[in-house]
Write an enzyme that holds these catalytic residues in place. Structure first.
Site, mmCIF file in Angstrom:
data_model
loop_
_atom_site.group_PDB
_atom_site.id
_atom_site.type_symbol
_atom_site.label_atom_id
_atom_site.label_comp_id
_atom_site.label_asym_id
_atom_site.label_seq_id
_atom_site.Cartn_x
_atom_site.Cartn_y
_atom_site.Cartn_z
ATOM 1 N N ILE A 20 0.798 -1.385 -0.061
ATOM 2 C CA ILE A 20 -0.030 0.021 -0.032
ATOM 3 C C ILE A 20 0.840 1.153 -0.019
ATOM 4 O O ILE A 20 0.562 2.259 -0.522
ATOM 5 C CB ILE A 20 -0.758 0.060 1.223
ATOM 6 N N ALA A 21 1.889 1.170 0.592
ATOM 7 C CA ALA A 21 2.791 2.486 0.552
ATOM 8 C C ALA A 21 3.491 2.662 -0.880
ATOM 9 O O ALA A 21 3.526 3.652 -1.174
ATOM 10 C CB ALA A 21 4.104 2.006 1.661
ATOM 11 N N SER B 171 11.166 2.963 7.983
ATOM 12 C CA SER B 171 10.861 1.604 8.167
ATOM 13 C C SER B 171 11.652 1.098 9.521
ATOM 14 O O SER B 171 12.638 1.738 9.893
ATOM 15 C CB SER B 171 11.212 0.696 6.926
ATOM 16 N N ARG B 172 11.114 0.075 9.983
ATOM 17 C CA ARG B 172 12.018 -0.560 11.138
ATOM 18 C C ARG B 172 13.207 -1.309 10.643
ATOM 19 O O ARG B 172 13.869 -1.712 11.326
ATOM 20 C CB ARG B 172 11.043 -1.392 12.020
ATOM 21 N N HIS C 249 -1.009 1.580 13.932
ATOM 22 C CA HIS C 249 -1.480 2.952 13.252
ATOM 23 C C HIS C 249 -1.623 3.976 14.604
ATOM 24 O O HIS C 249 -0.774 5.061 14.585
ATOM 25 C CB HIS C 249 -2.809 2.957 12.960
ATOM 26 N N LYS D 102 -6.663 3.631 6.337
ATOM 27 C CA LYS D 102 -7.810 2.887 7.312
ATOM 28 C C LYS D 102 -7.539 1.484 7.737
ATOM 29 O O LYS D 102 -7.129 0.948 6.915
ATOM 30 C CB LYS D 102 -8.883 3.224 6.298
#
Length: 334
Positions: free
Chosen positions: A15-16, A36-37, A79, A97
């Site tokens: 989605i990113a 990012s992690r 989120h 969402k």
């Protein structure tokens, strides 16, 4: 465009990537950082899209003063943490969402944004779609009379193993938060928050819903029957029935290319995406929500009139009620 909106992207999943590709086509928008992690993941993503700065932690991205707004693209179980981190660092946020796992977490984000005077918006791209906006305005103007019933469905077939996030309660798994948020939000868009909520769900062995049916009621006498599933491809149709006719969206109601108006005593007519927009943008991208964020930031708004925070909270309350009735619980947050 009085200024470029500088975007940061938090997370590097599918989605990113889709949103970053959409941003590349939005005038006055530039992706300047990704976090990012995993630094390796951030650097790979940055290289793929020509992003100048890559960070191996969310905190580093949030601390970047060269970022105007962060797009949070994690699973919804993260989120609250990710968006809260960005807001507390002074960044505006567009959060995927569902806004959070539950109403409590969503309210916390709204309060942080309010205290700091920062922009916050749920990435409900359906609300920014020109054809959906046109449909909602037509319904409000009484094109089919008083709304009496809404039917909306979103389903696809996915063979997810037990370890997949869609089946993991620790990650907010289940059909409702990923798919059901669309029909629930659609009903809210047209009728507001319901006065009654009932629901039934089939649960996986992990105790998340793979299929959920929702019945909403309003004191006006209107009802909505909504379904979501990740066990079957449903085509995602929707129908709005009123005292003077009905509107049908044959498929993909969350991002439609057309809708058909049936008024009593008249020949049905079709309204298409091309009928309601002349900006040259293609249907099917996430550009319109990015454009809305840019407009709001340039105008100094702290929330979008198209996707108001009060509406996002109302949708979360409805989904909390659905989970209460179906027995879906998320460890550590419910």
């Amino acid at each position: 465009m009085d200024r470029t909106i500088r975007w940061g992207v938090l997370a590097t999943g599918g989605i990113a990537a889709t949103f970053t590709e959409a941003l590349a086509t939005v005038p006055g928008a530039e992706v300047v950082a990704v976090g990012s992690r995993s630094l390796d993941s951030a650097e790979e993503f940055a290289g793929r899209y020509g992003i100048p700065r890559a960070y191996g932690s969310w905190a580093e991205l949030a601390a970047d003063d060269g970022v105007d707004v962060v797009y949070v693209a994690t699973p919804h179980s993260a989120h609250r943490e990710a968006a809260g981190l960005c807001l507390e660092a002074g960044r505006a946020v567009l959060c995927e969402k569902a806004l959070t796992i539950n109403t409590r977490e969503a309210q916390e984000l709204v309060e942080i944004a309010g205290e700091r005077g920062l922009f916050l918006m749920e990435a409900m791209w359906t609300y920014c779609n020109p054809l959906v906006r046109h449909l909602a305005a037509a319904v409000a103007d009484g094109v089919i009379g008083d709304v009496r019933a809404i039917h909306a469905d979103f389903g696809f077939h996915g063979d997810f193993p037990p370890t997949h996030r869609m089946r993991d309660p620790q990650q907010g798994g289940g059909a409702l938060l990923d798919l059901g948020v669309y029909p629930v939000s659609f009903a809210h868009l047209l009728l507001g928050e319901p006065d009654s909520v009932d629901a039934w769900a089939h649960l996986t062995p992990e105790r998340v819903d793979d299929t959920t049916g929702v019945l909403l009621g309003w004191n006006s006498g209107a009802v909505a029957t909504l379904t979501c599933t990740f066990t079957a491809d449903t085509g995602a149709p929707a129908t709005i029935s009123g005292s003077g006719g009905r509107i049908e969206i044959p498929e993909g109601f969350f991002n439609p290319e057309r809708y058909v108006v049936h008024r009593q005593g008249e020949t049905p007519h079709t309204v298409t995406f091309a009928d309601v927009t002349d900006d040259g943008l293609e249907r099917g991208t996430m550009r319109y929500e990015a454009i809305e964020v840019g407009r709001c930031l340039r105008e100094g708004l702290t929330e979008s009139p198209l996707v108001p925070l009060s509406g996002s909270l109302a949708v979360m309350r409805t989904m909390d009620a659905v989970r209460e009735r179906t027995g879906v619980r998320y460890p550590g947050v419910d």
